[in-house]
Scaffold this motif. Structure first.
Motif, mmCIF file in Angstrom:
data_model
loop_
_atom_site.group_PDB
_atom_site.id
_atom_site.type_symbol
_atom_site.label_atom_id
_atom_site.label_comp_id
_atom_site.label_asym_id
_atom_site.label_seq_id
_atom_site.Cartn_x
_atom_site.Cartn_y
_atom_site.Cartn_z
ATOM 1 N N GLU A 31 1.059 -1.103 -0.285
ATOM 2 C CA GLU A 31 -0.043 0.261 -0.200
ATOM 3 C C GLU A 31 0.816 0.980 0.099
ATOM 4 O O GLU A 31 1.945 1.003 0.824
ATOM 5 N N VAL A 32 0.319 2.255 -0.684
ATOM 6 C CA VAL A 32 1.059 3.455 -1.094
ATOM 7 C C VAL A 32 0.351 4.713 -0.634
ATOM 8 O O VAL A 32 -1.254 4.483 -0.622
ATOM 9 N N GLU A 33 1.109 4.882 0.419
ATOM 10 C CA GLU A 33 0.023 6.289 1.145
ATOM 11 C C GLU A 33 -0.217 7.140 0.692
ATOM 12 O O GLU A 33 1.180 8.102 -0.203
ATOM 13 N N LYS A 34 -1.600 8.441 -0.217
ATOM 14 C CA LYS A 34 -1.576 9.032 -0.699
ATOM 15 C C LYS A 34 -1.993 10.079 -0.142
ATOM 16 O O LYS A 34 -2.666 9.891 1.207
ATOM 17 N N SER A 35 -2.073 11.515 -0.569
ATOM 18 C CA SER A 35 -1.942 12.481 0.424
ATOM 19 C C SER A 35 -3.259 13.130 -0.181
ATOM 20 O O SER A 35 -3.634 12.605 -1.569
ATOM 21 N N PRO A 36 -4.207 13.779 0.737
ATOM 22 C CA PRO A 36 -5.262 14.244 -0.025
ATOM 23 C C PRO A 36 -5.613 15.367 -1.344
ATOM 24 O O PRO A 36 -6.211 14.624 -2.354
ATOM 25 N N ALA A 37 -4.150 15.906 -1.778
ATOM 26 C CA ALA A 37 -3.832 16.361 -3.136
ATOM 27 C C ALA A 37 -3.804 15.036 -4.050
ATOM 28 O O ALA A 37 -4.647 15.199 -5.544
ATOM 29 N N ASN A 41 -6.854 14.421 -7.092
ATOM 30 C CA ASN A 41 -6.226 14.279 -8.433
ATOM 31 C C ASN A 41 -7.131 13.164 -9.031
ATOM 32 O O ASN A 41 -7.443 13.205 -10.247
ATOM 33 N N GLU A 42 -6.740 12.402 -8.908
ATOM 34 C CA GLU A 42 -7.291 10.775 -9.298
ATOM 35 C C GLU A 42 -8.766 10.820 -9.234
ATOM 36 O O GLU A 42 -8.690 9.573 -9.756
ATOM 37 N N GLN A 43 -9.620 11.204 -8.392
ATOM 38 C CA GLN A 43 -10.815 12.131 -8.324
ATOM 39 C C GLN A 43 -10.950 12.764 -9.797
ATOM 40 O O GLN A 43 -12.381 12.350 -10.941
ATOM 41 N N ARG A 44 -10.304 13.613 -9.811
ATOM 42 C CA ARG A 44 -10.823 13.986 -10.779
ATOM 43 C C ARG A 44 -10.097 13.816 -12.193
ATOM 44 O O ARG A 44 -11.091 14.256 -13.255
ATOM 45 N N GLN A 45 -8.775 13.111 -11.886
ATOM 46 C CA GLN A 45 -9.515 12.343 -13.926
ATOM 47 C C GLN A 45 -10.133 11.477 -13.808
ATOM 48 O O GLN A 45 -10.715 11.285 -14.891
#
Length: 95
Positions: A31-37, A41-45
């Motif tokens: 698991e790679v920790e994802k920042s809120p940004a 960005n993933e949701q925007r994509q």
């Protein structure tokens, strides 16, 4: 003895960079920790991808044999072939 020392030295030169990268390379299924940004960005994509899919117009079904058979309801090619006149023989033996 020199051969063994040379082999160990060569192994150290080859393996050194690989061990130096071990802290930065994620392992399989790690698991790679994802920042809120990153999550935003993933949701925007994902939204942009869905908008692009919805923007593609629906296409008519393609008939690859459209040139071989009529598509206007006149029947099958065999029925159309029966309506045509037979060719006249052109050779002397056929007369």
């Amino acid at each position: 003895m020199r051969i063994i020392a040379a082999a160990l030295l060569l192994t150290a030169f080859i393996a050194g960079p690989a061990f130096a990268q071990a802290d930065h390379v994620p392992k399989y299924r790690e698991e790679v920790e994802k920042s809120p940004a990153d999550e935003a960005n993933e949701q925007r994509q994902q939204r942009a991808y869905q908008r692009a899919l919805n923007a593609v117009p629906n296409q008519k079904p393609v008939d690859p044999w459209g040139m071989a058979r009529p598509n206007d309801g006149q029947g099958t090619p065999k029925a159309n072939a029966a309506k045509t006149k037979p060719a006249k023989p052109t050779s002397a033996a056929a007369k």
